[in-house]
Each structure stands twice: as C-alpha cells, then as structure tokens.
Design a protein around this motif. Sequence first.
Motif, PDB file in Angstrom:
ATOM      1  N   GLN A 111       0.829  -1.190   0.000  1.00 46.27           N
ATOM      2  CA  GLN A 111       0.000   0.000   0.000  1.00 46.27           C
ATOM      3  C   GLN A 111       0.873   1.253   0.000  1.00 46.27           C
ATOM      4  O   GLN A 111       1.984   1.253   0.525  1.00 46.27           O
ATOM      5  CB  GLN A 111      -0.908   0.010   1.225  1.00 46.27           C
ATOM      6  CG  GLN A 111      -1.950  -1.085   1.217  1.00 46.27           C
ATOM      7  CD  GLN A 111      -2.870  -0.994   2.426  1.00 46.27           C
ATOM      8  OE1 GLN A 111      -2.553  -0.317   3.392  1.00 46.27           O
ATOM      9  NE2 GLN A 111      -4.000  -1.662   2.359  1.00 46.27           N
ATOM     10  N   GLU A 112       0.322   2.312  -0.556  1.00 49.92           N
ATOM     11  CA  GLU A 112       1.097   3.547  -0.647  1.00 49.92           C
ATOM     12  C   GLU A 112       1.275   4.206   0.708  1.00 49.92           C
ATOM     13  O   GLU A 112       2.319   4.769   0.993  1.00 49.92           O
ATOM     14  CB  GLU A 112       0.396   4.526  -1.609  1.00 49.92           C
ATOM     15  CG  GLU A 112       1.176   5.824  -1.800  1.00 49.92           C
ATOM     16  CD  GLU A 112       0.507   6.753  -2.794  1.00 49.92           C
ATOM     17  OE1 GLU A 112       1.021   7.888  -2.978  1.00 49.92           O
ATOM     18  OE2 GLU A 112      -0.530   6.360  -3.382  1.00 49.92           O
ATOM     19  N   ARG A 113       0.244   4.104   1.571  1.00 50.56           N
ATOM     20  CA  ARG A 113       0.285   4.797   2.858  1.00 50.56           C
ATOM     21  C   ARG A 113       0.482   3.810   4.003  1.00 50.56           C
ATOM     22  O   ARG A 113      -0.027   2.693   3.974  1.00 50.56           O
ATOM     23  CB  ARG A 113      -1.006   5.596   3.083  1.00 50.56           C
ATOM     24  CG  ARG A 113      -1.185   6.736   2.074  1.00 50.56           C
ATOM     25  CD  ARG A 113      -2.466   7.515   2.364  1.00 50.56           C
ATOM     26  NE  ARG A 113      -2.429   8.154   3.664  1.00 50.56           N
ATOM     27  CZ  ARG A 113      -1.855   9.327   3.914  1.00 50.56           C
ATOM     28  NH1 ARG A 113      -1.229   9.978   2.931  1.00 50.56           N
ATOM     29  NH2 ARG A 113      -1.882   9.853   5.112  1.00 50.56           N
ATOM     30  N   TYR A 114       1.211   4.248   4.982  1.00 50.07           N
ATOM     31  CA  TYR A 114       1.469   3.447   6.184  1.00 50.07           C
ATOM     32  C   TYR A 114       0.211   3.428   7.049  1.00 50.07           C
ATOM     33  O   TYR A 114      -0.308   4.475   7.439  1.00 50.07           O
ATOM     34  CB  TYR A 114       2.649   4.066   6.944  1.00 50.07           C
ATOM     35  CG  TYR A 114       2.833   3.600   8.360  1.00 50.07           C
ATOM     36  CD1 TYR A 114       2.988   2.243   8.667  1.00 50.07           C
ATOM     37  CD2 TYR A 114       2.876   4.520   9.414  1.00 50.07           C
ATOM     38  CE1 TYR A 114       3.176   1.830   9.974  1.00 50.07           C
ATOM     39  CE2 TYR A 114       3.075   4.112  10.722  1.00 50.07           C
ATOM     40  CZ  TYR A 114       3.215   2.769  11.008  1.00 50.07           C
ATOM     41  OH  TYR A 114       3.390   2.365  12.297  1.00 50.07           O
ATOM     42  N   ASN A 115      -0.288   2.235   7.360  1.00 46.97           N
ATOM     43  CA  ASN A 115      -1.470   2.071   8.195  1.00 46.97           C
ATOM     44  C   ASN A 115      -1.085   1.247   9.420  1.00 46.97           C
ATOM     45  O   ASN A 115      -1.018   0.010   9.373  1.00 46.97           O
ATOM     46  CB  ASN A 115      -2.591   1.377   7.402  1.00 46.97           C
ATOM     47  CG  ASN A 115      -3.899   1.312   8.174  1.00 46.97           C
ATOM     48  OD1 ASN A 115      -3.916   1.037   9.369  1.00 46.97           O
ATOM     49  ND2 ASN A 115      -5.006   1.563   7.488  1.00 46.97           N
TER      50      ASN A 115
ATOM     51  N   THR B 258      -3.690  -1.648  10.989  1.00 46.06           N
ATOM     52  CA  THR B 258      -3.803  -2.894  10.214  1.00 46.06           C
ATOM     53  C   THR B 258      -2.537  -3.730  10.330  1.00 46.06           C
ATOM     54  O   THR B 258      -2.591  -4.950  10.534  1.00 46.06           O
ATOM     55  CB  THR B 258      -4.067  -2.557   8.734  1.00 46.06           C
ATOM     56  OG1 THR B 258      -5.250  -1.768   8.641  1.00 46.06           O
ATOM     57  CG2 THR B 258      -4.232  -3.832   7.914  1.00 46.06           C
TER      58      THR B 258
ATOM     59  N   TYR C  26       8.404   2.209  -0.649  1.00 44.97           N
ATOM     60  CA  TYR C  26       7.322   2.157  -1.647  1.00 44.97           C
ATOM     61  C   TYR C  26       7.781   2.761  -2.976  1.00 44.97           C
ATOM     62  O   TYR C  26       7.550   2.202  -4.052  1.00 44.97           O
ATOM     63  CB  TYR C  26       6.099   2.903  -1.104  1.00 44.97           C
ATOM     64  CG  TYR C  26       4.969   3.010  -2.085  1.00 44.97           C
ATOM     65  CD1 TYR C  26       4.090   1.949  -2.290  1.00 44.97           C
ATOM     66  CD2 TYR C  26       4.786   4.185  -2.826  1.00 44.97           C
ATOM     67  CE1 TYR C  26       3.052   2.051  -3.214  1.00 44.97           C
ATOM     68  CE2 TYR C  26       3.748   4.303  -3.742  1.00 44.97           C
ATOM     69  CZ  TYR C  26       2.882   3.228  -3.925  1.00 44.97           C
ATOM     70  OH  TYR C  26       1.867   3.324  -4.837  1.00 44.97           O
TER      71      TYR C  26
ATOM     72  N   CYS D  80       7.193  -6.861   2.297  1.00 46.54           N
ATOM     73  CA  CYS D  80       6.985  -6.104   1.054  1.00 46.54           C
ATOM     74  C   CYS D  80       8.216  -6.131   0.163  1.00 46.54           C
ATOM     75  O   CYS D  80       8.115  -6.034  -1.068  1.00 46.54           O
ATOM     76  CB  CYS D  80       6.620  -4.651   1.384  1.00 46.54           C
ATOM     77  SG  CYS D  80       5.008  -4.450   2.162  1.00 46.54           S
TER      78      CYS D  80
END
Length: 851
Positions: free
Chosen positions: A2-6, A9, A671, A766
């Motif tokens: 994913q592009e954004r760090y969450n 999750t 990323y 990743c």
Amino acid sequence: MQERYNAATIEEKWQNRWDADETFKVTEDPAREKFYLLEMFPYPSGRIHMGHVRNYSIGDVVARFKRLQGFNVLHPMGWDAFGMPAENAAINHGIHPAKWTFENIASMKIQLKKMGLSYDWDRELATCDPAYYRWEQLVFLRMLEKGLAYKKSSSVNWCPSCQTVLANEQVEDGCCWRCDSEVVAKELEQWFFRITNYAQELLDETYNLPGWPEPVLIMQRNWIGRSIGCEIDFPIDGREQSIRVFTTRQDTLFGATFMSLAPEHPLALELTTADQRPLVEAFIAKVKKQDKLKRTSDDQEKEGVFTGSYCLNPVTGSKMPIFLANFVLMEYGTGAVMAVPTHDQRDFEFARKYRLPQVVVIQPEGETLDPETMEAAWTGPGIMVNSAESNGLANEEAKEKIAESLTQRGIGQKTVNYRLRDWGVSRQRYWGTPIPVIYCDHCGMVPVPEKDLPVVLPTDVAFTGEGGSPLAQSEAFVKTPCPVCGKVARRETDTFDTFVESSWYFARYACPKHDGGPLDANAVNYWLPVDQYIGGVEHAVMHLLYARFFTKVLRDLGLMKVGEPFTNLLTQGMVCMETRSCPEHGWLYPEEVVDGRCSRCQAETVLGRNEKMSKSKKNVIDPDHLITRYGADTARLFSLFAAPPEKDLEWNEQGVEGCFRFIGRVWRLIYENLGLIQGVDLPTTAEGPARDLRRVTHRTIKKVTEDIDGRFHFNTAIAAVMELVNAISAFEGKAEAPAVLREALETTVRLLTPFVPHVAEELWSCLGHGEGIESQGWPKWDENALIEDEISIVVQVNGKVRGKVTVPADAAEDTIRQAALSEANVARFIAELTVRKVILVPGRLVNIVVS
C-alpha cells in the motif's frame, strides 16, 4: 504494497501472526547460548501507563536484538498480584480482590500485547495463584526448619490507614510508602526472615556486580551498614543488669559521661523512676510521631529526657546519667549510645543543652582542648589523655589496646555490627500468601505439613476495612485440626509481605508449570541468573536487596546453583510531563486544556513544571490513546528516542509526531523504490557516490550494534538510522546502483526491527522476503566498506580549533602538515609568528604550536 502506512492494520496482523506461530516461545537448549531478559513485573492496577510503555519497550529492544544475534532468549511476563490496592478496592467497591485482580490482569494483558512485546506468554504467572504461592509456603517451611524464619514480639512500623505492618524499607519520611499516612510504632508478634545471616555476603557481593549501577550498590552498602568496633557493657547502678552499647570509637571510652537510649529501647520505661515517669512517657509519645531519618539528621534539634537512673563507666567507675535521646534509634547498634560530648558533635550539643559533664580524652597535635571553652566536638585524630595506660598513644593505636583490655577484663569485645535488621514479613491483611503455621493449645506452634499445601485463601470473607485482616474473622479458615494431636487449633491469620512473592518470581519463570517442587533444577540452572534486569531505582533497598537474599536462601536450600539473581541491572528514568492547573478546578488532564484554557470554566490555566507522570496531578497520557492514534511502533520509538534509558523522559507531543512521520518516511522510501530494487542482488563493492552510500550503510550497522549491545544508547542508535535514511533520500544514483540502494533500504529495516517490529516485519515482507525478518539474524558490517577515501582533520593553533582540512585517507604526514599550515583561517592565526612545532594525531587532528 500500500502507498500509505497504516499502523492499526499492520500491527494487528503481526501480533496475530506472532501469537499463532508462538514466535517467542522458548525452551532450554544446552547447545545454544542463553540470554535471560527481564523487566520488573507490574502490579495489575487495570491499565498500563507511560512508565510501563517505556520500561517494557527498553526490555523488548534488548530481547529482540539478542534473539537476532542468535541467543536463546527468555523474555517472560507475569503479575505481582497480591497487595493492598486489591483489598482496598474490595472495601470501597464491594468487589472481591480476586475478581478485581484477574479482571485487571486480563485488561493489562490486552494492552501489553498491543505493544507488540516479544513475551513468552506460555510462562505467564500470577503471584496470587495457589499454584505459585504453594511453593513459596514450602520454601518458608524449609526456612523455618533452618532457623531462617522465626516469630517474635517487636516494635514495628504500623500504618493506621492500611492497618498493617511495614518493613523499615517501606517507611519513607515517616510515612507509609503506599498511602503516605503517618507511621506509628506498635508492639506486635511478627514473623521475620533472618536476612542478617547473609549481611556480610550481601555486602561482599556488591563488589562483584560490575553490571549494576554504582549508586544502587552504594545504597545497598549503606543500608547493610557494616561497621567494626566494640560491644561494651555498662553496669546499671544498683542493679544486676548492664546496658550493652556498640561503638566504633572505643578510644573515647574514658570520656563517656552519660548514656543515651533510644526511646524505643526495652529498658526505657523499666529504668524510669516514678518522679520522671510523666516526663519520660510524654517524651516517648512525642518521638514516636517523628520521622526516624529526620531524628538522626545533623540539623535536627537534639532533645532528651532523664530517666532518673544511672549506669557506671566500666573503665572509670564514674556514674553516668541515663537519658532517652531523640537522635538514638533501635535500628542502629544496640539502641544505646555511650555519650562522649567532647568527641561527638551530637553528644556535644546534647551535653551543652542539658548541662552534662564533658571530659577531653583526645588532644589534637599542637593544641590543648578545654571542655569549658570548646565550641564544637573534636572528632579528628590526636593523642590520648585522661585515658589511663593509653595516655600518650595516638588514638588509632589506642583503639586496639582498649579493645584488647576490654576483652581481657570481660566487659567488652571486638565485634562487627550491621545497620541491616531482619526482614519483618508479617502483614495483617487478607490479600496475600497465607503463612502456613497452626497454633495448638497443646502442641504449640506447628508447621502445616507439606502434603497439606497450599494453604489457600478463603473466598467467603467480609471486607469492612475495620479491625485488621478479615482472615481473623473467618471461623472456617481459622479453625482447623492440629496436624500433631488432631485437636481444634487455629491458623496463622497474618499473610506475607508482597515483597516475598517478588523475591523469587524470576526463578519460577524458568519452570512456571513445574509441579514437583518450587523449581526444576535443570531449567533454573540453565536460565539463571537473569542476564539483564530492568526496573526502577526506587527498589534499591527493598525488592533488589530482598531478591538477592532470597536467591542465596534458595541456593542454600539446594534448589538452585546461583547466588546472585541479576548479572546486569538497568534502572530506567521516569516519564515526566508538565502540569496544568486551573484556579477553580485544580489539576487538569491534558484533554481538559484547550488553547491554554480550562475546558470547564475557560479560565487561563497555570503551566507548572515537568514532573513524574501521576494520576494525582493529572499530567498523564493514556497509552491506549497514543497507540490508537499513532500505533504501538510510534509509541515505542518515541519512548526510546526521546532520552537515554537511565535519564528521565520529558513528554513532547511534537516528538511523538516526529517519530510517526519518520516511520511514514521510511515506508514511502521503500514504496517509491520498490520497483528499482526487486530481483537485484546485494553488492559486494561499489564506486563513486554508491560507495559513499554503502559506507554510510555499514557505518550505521556498526554504530547501531555498538549502541544497543550493553550500552543501551537507543536514542543515538535511532539517530544513526535516521541519518542513513537521509543519505538514502539524498542518493542520486538510485537507477545506476540499485544493488547498493537495496542494501541500504534492507539494512534500514533490519536495524529498526528491535525498535519498531511491526512495521519492520511488514516492510521486510513487502521487500519480497518469504521468511520473517528474525530468520535473517542481525546484520554485520563489512570493514572494507568502512574505509574512507578522504578524511577530515581538525586543525588547532596552540590548542584552539582554527579550521579543518580534507585530505586523502592515505595521505602522508608531510602532506597533512602542509595542508594544515595552508588552510586560510589557520594561516591568519599563524601569520608573523614562529611555528615551533607541528603535532600530528593520525586521522584526527593537527596542533600547530606558535609563539
């Protein structure tokens, strides 16, 4: 990816993975080197606080680091679950202490798991579990057999609020360490452990613990308080009894003119004459309310009262009035002090106040002291006078001669004294380990047979908060058959001080499910001692001293081999935050302040100083709120980066934001470059700008490794990784040197693993790795990669820095000297002066000496 760090999750994913895979579960493995990492276990209050976050994050970094290095790491967690707060909750809220405790444990366990701590939860224990304290009761019975546990009547520290006895170490400034109520003296039958049997060993071993902070060792040495001197008997005038004193200054014996007793001394009232009794009783009542430490301080007024009785100086035969004095404590020596006013300042002040006689027995060299004109006691060395056969000797020489004379005459002897007193372990409360003893009118005191252990706390007791322990009111618990004669007897209703449970829990972690005794010898001898212990310095003369004592007892009972529990000790600092208060509503929580004003009345708030986070002053941050907003990795990173572990950490919201942004930056960096580095092999060499980045990468590995390993410089280790991230961001040869870029990015992730394990695991995945990041071990640096092409040399003129020069790493000394002399600013400082000498420190600096 994913592009954004969450954070939410990612953290939930990896916590579930670690649980399912039992990633941190360990067993004994003689083929592997072990590392036992332990933080002091928490009291289950119901919620973790920022102190927990910091303490356990520190420990988790070390545990994960050592695991990555290949050690077999034991990192357990449990609960110091007995204690008065649970009982007070039962009294105040009508909830049973067991229910309150286990609900709190469940809540705190969830919170700790959200932090991603690498605990072996399979070893979890709670000290209130009969399966735990059963073995503690057995150890007590063994101690009873060996005379290491005993019961006696004693003047004890009594907390009227908590309705229980406190050990000396639990009295702080005359108040209860837990509730701050004023402590009073009370005479009670109490159980004690003979910690004094181990006083010398406990003292000696403080010099064999190089991994402990010296301030903690000094506190323990002072608390044990070894002193060498003489015990001397002073006959009581008109009686067959004597008063025994301990003194380190037997050289001043001929100058003793009165006797000072502690107001708590057992002879205090016995020696008091009828006419003096009202004064003496009033004085004793007054002193009982005074803090013991303040009583002995130099600036405390010296007060006393005459008992009406006299004793005799055993070497002069002179009558000495017997006083009670506020500065004499039963905890020191024998509770009696021979008073020598000319050579002890406290005695001097006391004698002047009460017009007591003074005799000089040590004259300083070249002076003649006159007791009538002395303005202070002489406590230095000198020549003996007025001391019979010792006259003319140096006072240090006279010490030995007087000691020998006392021994020959049978009125004294050389001895060693300790400040340390036996550990009082009885508590008049319910929520604690029952003491396994039965009292029979026919058989006396009878230990509970081993087969009848554990003696379990009953659950059907009433909590009123009055009348001491509810156990004493429980007939079903108290009445029991005598194990010897079978007649009706009664159980002991005191319970153990909770420090007993915490004095051996670290050993039980090695074998928490062992059912054949307190400890499994194979397991405990593999894991112990604890290699790294982490906790607060406030436990220096309580938990840490008790744990050392208990370990020696367990060793002597044949239950384990080691005699010291903790090889290395780290005492972490506190978490502090500024306070805010409202003129009307008092202390305010951070969320109650909006734009500097009270959210309730809009009054301008007063900004206070940074203080330890505490609920009483409301300067607290809820870790759950922090984790929900930023994630556990951010909370961990901030607590590790904001200050070295041993220093206090000052809360800073901007610092938390900065740590969150840094994690996001690392995420974006991978990323954005993932396409470039996929499928690329790692480099072995590099040239040009790529070589510079590779040098930074390996220099960072070396720096972080050295900062973590034994030094605990986590803040500088994290700063080094941040510098590496800056170097990666600034690297312009990404497309030309993807292998070097990949190495730098993967190294960044691996070095961050102990600090931010969730995001590190996710980024590693990743990056295309099927196995977890721990399978890679800890990265190693390449010495060849560290070699510099050029080096920067500091240039000094007469010892003061005046410039820098950059030269090839292999430059000859003449080249370096010439570069230093030619540097523009240096040249300005040496113009028109004569260069006398050029001193070169290879690789570091040049100092030009001019005149």
